[in-house]
Design a protein around this motif. Structure first.
Motif, PDB file in Angstrom:
ATOM      1  N   ARG A   1      59.061 -54.763  -8.333  1.00  0.00           N
ATOM      2  CA  ARG A   1      57.827 -55.055  -8.999  1.00  0.00           C
ATOM      3  C   ARG A   1      56.672 -55.248  -8.234  1.00  0.00           C
ATOM      4  N   SER A   2      56.377 -54.653  -7.321  1.00  0.00           N
ATOM      5  CA  SER A   2      55.371 -54.844  -6.167  1.00  0.00           C
ATOM      6  C   SER A   2      54.226 -53.764  -6.443  1.00  0.00           C
ATOM      7  N   GLY A   3      53.368 -53.866  -5.513  1.00  0.00           N
ATOM      8  CA  GLY A   3      52.409 -52.774  -5.708  1.00  0.00           C
ATOM      9  C   GLY A   3      52.670 -51.879  -4.363  1.00  0.00           C
ATOM     10  N   VAL A   4      53.778 -51.884  -3.682  1.00  0.00           N
ATOM     11  CA  VAL A   4      54.267 -51.003  -2.753  1.00  0.00           C
ATOM     12  C   VAL A   4      54.808 -49.814  -3.448  1.00  0.00           C
ATOM     13  N   MET A   5      54.466 -48.759  -2.831  1.00  0.00           N
ATOM     14  CA  MET A   5      55.204 -47.483  -3.084  1.00  0.00           C
ATOM     15  C   MET A   5      55.926 -47.036  -1.668  1.00  0.00           C
ATOM     16  N   LEU A   6      57.117 -47.017  -1.650  1.00  0.00           N
ATOM     17  CA  LEU A   6      57.896 -46.092  -0.528  1.00  0.00           C
ATOM     18  C   LEU A   6      58.291 -44.880  -0.651  1.00  0.00           C
ATOM     19  N   PRO A   7      58.376 -43.989   0.372  1.00  0.00           N
ATOM     20  CA  PRO A   7      59.282 -42.771   0.200  1.00  0.00           C
ATOM     21  C   PRO A   7      60.476 -42.858  -0.144  1.00  0.00           C
ATOM     22  N   LYS A   8      61.028 -41.952  -0.839  1.00  0.00           N
ATOM     23  CA  LYS A   8      62.614 -42.096  -1.611  1.00  0.00           C
ATOM     24  C   LYS A   8      63.477 -41.931  -0.315  1.00  0.00           C
ATOM     25  N   VAL A   9      62.972 -41.142   0.905  1.00  0.00           N
ATOM     26  CA  VAL A   9      63.670 -41.067   2.127  1.00  0.00           C
ATOM     27  C   VAL A   9      62.898 -41.830   3.329  1.00  0.00           C
ATOM     28  N   SER A  10      63.247 -42.650   3.783  1.00  0.00           N
ATOM     29  CA  SER A  10      62.411 -43.305   5.005  1.00  0.00           C
ATOM     30  C   SER A  10      63.081 -43.153   6.465  1.00  0.00           C
ATOM     31  N   LEU A  11      62.402 -43.225   7.393  1.00  0.00           N
ATOM     32  CA  LEU A  11      62.937 -42.848   8.705  1.00  0.00           C
ATOM     33  C   LEU A  11      63.300 -44.066   9.418  1.00  0.00           C
TER      34      LEU A  11
ATOM     35  N   SER B   1      74.304 -34.240  -2.057  1.00  0.00           N
ATOM     36  CA  SER B   1      74.960 -34.885  -3.132  1.00  0.00           C
ATOM     37  C   SER B   1      74.989 -36.386  -2.816  1.00  0.00           C
ATOM     38  N   ALA B   2      75.101 -36.780  -1.452  1.00  0.00           N
ATOM     39  CA  ALA B   2      75.417 -38.158  -1.029  1.00  0.00           C
ATOM     40  C   ALA B   2      74.039 -39.111  -1.389  1.00  0.00           C
ATOM     41  N   LEU B   3      73.037 -38.240  -0.917  1.00  0.00           N
ATOM     42  CA  LEU B   3      71.910 -38.752  -0.889  1.00  0.00           C
ATOM     43  C   LEU B   3      71.190 -39.096  -2.558  1.00  0.00           C
ATOM     44  N   GLN B   4      71.459 -38.079  -3.237  1.00  0.00           N
ATOM     45  CA  GLN B   4      70.926 -38.077  -4.569  1.00  0.00           C
ATOM     46  C   GLN B   4      71.652 -39.126  -5.265  1.00  0.00           C
ATOM     47  N   TRP B   5      72.912 -39.272  -5.052  1.00  0.00           N
ATOM     48  CA  TRP B   5      73.956 -40.108  -5.787  1.00  0.00           C
ATOM     49  C   TRP B   5      73.069 -41.620  -5.402  1.00  0.00           C
ATOM     50  N   ILE B   6      72.931 -41.877  -4.210  1.00  0.00           N
ATOM     51  CA  ILE B   6      72.300 -43.342  -4.187  1.00  0.00           C
ATOM     52  C   ILE B   6      70.975 -43.481  -4.755  1.00  0.00           C
ATOM     53  N   LEU B   7      69.973 -42.532  -4.737  1.00  0.00           N
ATOM     54  CA  LEU B   7      68.756 -42.368  -5.354  1.00  0.00           C
ATOM     55  C   LEU B   7      68.779 -42.464  -7.054  1.00  0.00           C
ATOM     56  N   ASN B   8      70.039 -42.059  -7.395  1.00  0.00           N
ATOM     57  CA  ASN B   8      70.327 -42.264  -8.787  1.00  0.00           C
ATOM     58  C   ASN B   8      70.734 -43.344  -9.227  1.00  0.00           C
TER      59      ASN B   8
ATOM     60  N   GLN C   1      67.253 -31.954  10.689  1.00  0.00           N
ATOM     61  CA  GLN C   1      67.848 -32.856  10.008  1.00  0.00           C
ATOM     62  C   GLN C   1      66.954 -33.734   8.927  1.00  0.00           C
ATOM     63  N   MET C   2      65.746 -33.970   9.329  1.00  0.00           N
ATOM     64  CA  MET C   2      64.825 -34.655   8.639  1.00  0.00           C
ATOM     65  C   MET C   2      64.211 -33.680   7.528  1.00  0.00           C
ATOM     66  N   GLU C   3      64.164 -32.601   7.956  1.00  0.00           N
ATOM     67  CA  GLU C   3      63.650 -31.459   6.807  1.00  0.00           C
ATOM     68  C   GLU C   3      64.722 -31.397   5.555  1.00  0.00           C
ATOM     69  N   LYS C   4      65.865 -31.262   6.060  1.00  0.00           N
ATOM     70  CA  LYS C   4      67.043 -31.213   4.854  1.00  0.00           C
ATOM     71  C   LYS C   4      66.950 -32.461   4.161  1.00  0.00           C
ATOM     72  N   ASN C   5      66.896 -33.641   4.806  1.00  0.00           N
ATOM     73  CA  ASN C   5      67.059 -34.896   4.014  1.00  0.00           C
ATOM     74  C   ASN C   5      65.914 -34.954   2.890  1.00  0.00           C
ATOM     75  N   ILE C   6      64.670 -34.495   3.343  1.00  0.00           N
ATOM     76  CA  ILE C   6      63.396 -34.233   2.757  1.00  0.00           C
ATOM     77  C   ILE C   6      63.712 -33.666   1.430  1.00  0.00           C
ATOM     78  N   LYS C   7      64.012 -32.466   1.584  1.00  0.00           N
ATOM     79  CA  LYS C   7      64.322 -31.431   0.504  1.00  0.00           C
ATOM     80  C   LYS C   7      65.331 -32.008  -0.392  1.00  0.00           C
ATOM     81  N   ALA C   8      66.486 -32.759   0.157  1.00  0.00           N
ATOM     82  CA  ALA C   8      67.601 -33.210  -0.784  1.00  0.00           C
ATOM     83  C   ALA C   8      66.821 -34.234  -1.565  1.00  0.00           C
ATOM     84  N   VAL C   9      66.010 -35.153  -1.305  1.00  0.00           N
ATOM     85  CA  VAL C   9      65.641 -36.187  -2.390  1.00  0.00           C
ATOM     86  C   VAL C   9      64.462 -35.780  -3.205  1.00  0.00           C
TER      87      VAL C   9
END
Length: 321
Positions: A26-36, A286-293, A309-317
């Motif tokens: 409940r903050s004003g911060v928006m974070l990307p669903k995938v972080s580096l 599937s693994a990344l989406q399971w966590i984010l769900n 790998q970064m490209e693939k992870n971004i597409k997954a989220v």
């Protein structure tokens, strides 16, 4: 002399803003669903130009959150020094678009003041981190681990004072027990420094924050949650389904050893991979989406050694709700 082209971030980096970002608690911060994450692949043993390419690609695609710690490397401090070089060479014009985190809590230097959660260690470590990263402040500073000996009030008051002194905008904690998390939340809120985020390991194999009530508490109390090791250091990819590649992390890392890949785990991974394929996904998707769900999760923290790998992870989220 080789002249290096100046880095210009992609002008379309926020075009998927509604799909990439989530509110952190409940903050004003928006974070990307995938972080580096800078835990691996950003130390002295790694090629700087590869690290540079990864960070460029991430930021060009809306990944604004870089996660570090004082002892990431190797050697200790090397990942922060890499970020400092990146700031000087590429990211200084974009500082206000970045959300940079670092931590202190694990072994960093010899003697009684270079470990755990004392006020002296936290303040000294953050000063060193800021110098290495060439920053005036960090966006987020974590207590990296629970200290069972130092009074919680000492550690928490240090976090409060770090914010009050302008050295960090927000604070977080990592891998604290549930009761200590509750104490932290109340102590910090009473001093007008809300607990922004909690970091822990959560993936399809390791589900402790789900089982021990931490994730539920964070969701109920407006605290963000970020998962590190969401792919279990590569186990939740197709990397090890048919054996251990010679160039894999398992062949040279102290954190992931061949004996970790038991016959039982391999069978489980193959079953999960087959289920993912039925849904038109890879195991890692599937693994990344399971966590984010999972209710209360803000972001997954990925470590990559290649731009692909970064490209693939971004597409997954982008496919996660």
């Amino acid at each position: 002399m080789i002249l290096r082209e100046p880095y210009l971030a992609d002008s379309q980096r926020y075009q998927n803003q509604d799909k990439i970002y989530r509110r952190c608690g409940r903050s004003g911060v928006m974070l990307p669903k995938v972080s580096l994450g800078f835990w691996h692949n950003f130390g002295d043993a790694d090629a700087y130009q590869r690290s540079r390419a990864i960070t460029h690609y991430a930021f060009d695609h809306g990944v604004t959150h870089f996660d570090l710690a004082n002892n990431y490397g190797p050697p200790y401090g090397a990942a922060e020094e890499t970020l400092g070089r990146l700031m000087d060479e590429d990211f200084r014009p974009y500082r206000d678009e970045l959300f940079i985190a670092t931590k202190a809590g694990y072994d960093m230097w010899p003697g009684p003041y270079g470990d755990w959660g004392s006020r002296k260690y936290l303040f000294a470590s953050l000063e060193q981190s800021l110098k290495r990263m060439k920053l005036d402040y960090v966006d987020l500073f974590y207590s990296h681990r629970y200290d069972p000996v130092t009074p919680l009030e000492e550690t928490l008051q240090a976090l409060v004072d770090i914010v009050k002194q302008g050295k960090a905008l927000y604070v977080g904690i990592s891998r604290w027990p549930l009761e200590a998390l509750k104490t932290a939340k109340e102590y910090l809120a009473a001093r007008d420094v809300p607990l922004l985020i909690y970091q822990d390991k959560l993936n399809l194999i390791e589900r402790e924050p789900l089982d021990n009530g931490v994730l539920e508490y964070c969701a109920e109390n407006g605290i963000g949650f970020i998962s590190f090791s969401p792919l279990a250091q590569g186990l939740l990819t197709d990397r090890y389904l048919n054996g251990i590649p010679d160039d894999s992390r398992m062949t040279h890392s102290q954190f992931l050893r061949p004996e970790n890949l038991t016959p039982e785990l391999l069978a489980k991974l193959r079953t999960m991979s087959a289920e993912a394929q039925k849904n038109g996904q890879t195991l890692s998707d599937s693994a990344l989406q399971w966590i984010l769900n999972q209710r209360g999760v803000t972001s997954v923290l990925v470590g990559v050694s290649k731009v692909e790998q970064m490209e693939k992870n971004i597409k997954a989220v982008l496919g996660a709700g």
